[in-house]
Write a protein that holds these residues in place. Structure first.
Motif, PDB file in Angstrom:
ATOM      1  N   SER A  32       0.858  -1.179   0.000  1.00 22.72           N
ATOM      2  CA  SER A  32       0.000   0.000   0.000  1.00 22.72           C
ATOM      3  C   SER A  32       0.893   1.228   0.000  1.00 22.72           C
ATOM      4  N   SER A  34       2.143   4.818  -2.389  1.00 26.47           N
ATOM      5  CA  SER A  34       2.417   5.160  -3.785  1.00 26.47           C
ATOM      6  C   SER A  34       3.440   4.223  -4.424  1.00 26.47           C
ATOM      7  N   GLY A  87     -10.983  -0.472  -8.758  1.00 27.98           N
ATOM      8  CA  GLY A  87      -9.869  -1.385  -8.936  1.00 27.98           C
ATOM      9  C   GLY A  87     -10.291  -2.651  -9.653  1.00 27.98           C
ATOM     10  N   PHE A 105      -5.997  -4.998  -7.216  1.00 27.13           N
ATOM     11  CA  PHE A 105      -5.392  -3.673  -7.224  1.00 27.13           C
ATOM     12  C   PHE A 105      -6.494  -2.635  -7.083  1.00 27.13           C
ATOM     13  N   TYR A 107      -7.371   1.821  -5.949  1.00 28.84           N
ATOM     14  CA  TYR A 107      -6.940   3.168  -5.598  1.00 28.84           C
ATOM     15  C   TYR A 107      -8.036   3.837  -4.793  1.00 28.84           C
ATOM     16  N   SER A 108      -7.639   4.506  -3.724  1.00 22.12           N
ATOM     17  CA  SER A 108      -8.587   5.254  -2.902  1.00 22.12           C
ATOM     18  C   SER A 108      -8.314   6.740  -3.062  1.00 22.12           C
ATOM     19  N   GLU A 113      -4.142   6.885  -2.054  1.00 20.83           N
ATOM     20  CA  GLU A 113      -3.221   5.767  -1.894  1.00 20.83           C
ATOM     21  C   GLU A 113      -3.677   4.578  -2.726  1.00 20.83           C
ATOM     22  N   SER A 114      -2.703   3.851  -3.230  1.00 21.67           N
ATOM     23  CA  SER A 114      -3.032   2.616  -3.935  1.00 21.67           C
ATOM     24  C   SER A 114      -2.773   1.432  -3.021  1.00 21.67           C
ATOM     25  N   GLU A 115      -3.395   0.331  -3.362  1.00 15.61           N
ATOM     26  CA  GLU A 115      -3.247  -0.884  -2.573  1.00 15.61           C
ATOM     27  C   GLU A 115      -3.207  -2.062  -3.535  1.00 15.61           C
TER      28      GLU A 115
END
Length: 128
Positions: A32, A34, A87, A105, A107-108, A113-115
């Motif tokens: 999690s 960038s 995602g 995958f 993105y919030s 932030e991506s996860e």
């Protein structure tokens, strides 16, 4: 007559499940933020997927969800799990090796932030 109809119904409902597999999860990796710095851990878990009347499904402890077929040929089966976030959630089954890769995958925008989650393991066919 009543017993005959029960027998036919039972035979049809059992035979409609064409394929059934356990996905034996051996390792799970997560990241999690960038950057894509994955942390992995050994994991023992099992998930069930099956096909019925030409459609694929995933069985969770509390429900069954239909999976979309992205690609299917002699060597690979790629299934898309429906998600309610921004995602993707895909399962890649490599038929020739008996292995699978399950990637999620997202993105919030709120967290900016991506996860990412990747699970790996073996495909175990359920014999009937």
């Amino acid at each position: 007559m009543q017993y005959f109809l029960i027998f036919i119904f039972s035979a049809v409902s059992v035979s409609s499940i064409a394929e059934e597999y356990f996905l034996e999860i051996e390792k799970a990796c997560s990241s999690s933020s960038s950057g894509l710095n994955f942390e992995c851990e050994a994991k023992k878990d099992r998930q069930l997927i099956f096909s019925e009347n030409g459609k694929w499904y995933g069985r969770n402890p509390d429900n069954i969800r239909e999976l979309s077929i992205v690609k299917s040929d002699d060597y690979i089966l790629v299934l898309e799990n429906p998600v309610y976030f921004s995602g993707t959630d895909r399962i890649h089954l490599l038929k020739a090796t008996g292995k699978f890769y399950w990637s999620q995958f997202a993105y919030s925008e709120v967290l900016e932030e991506s996860e990412a989650h990747v699970k790996y393991g073996s495909i175990v066919k359920v014999e009937k």
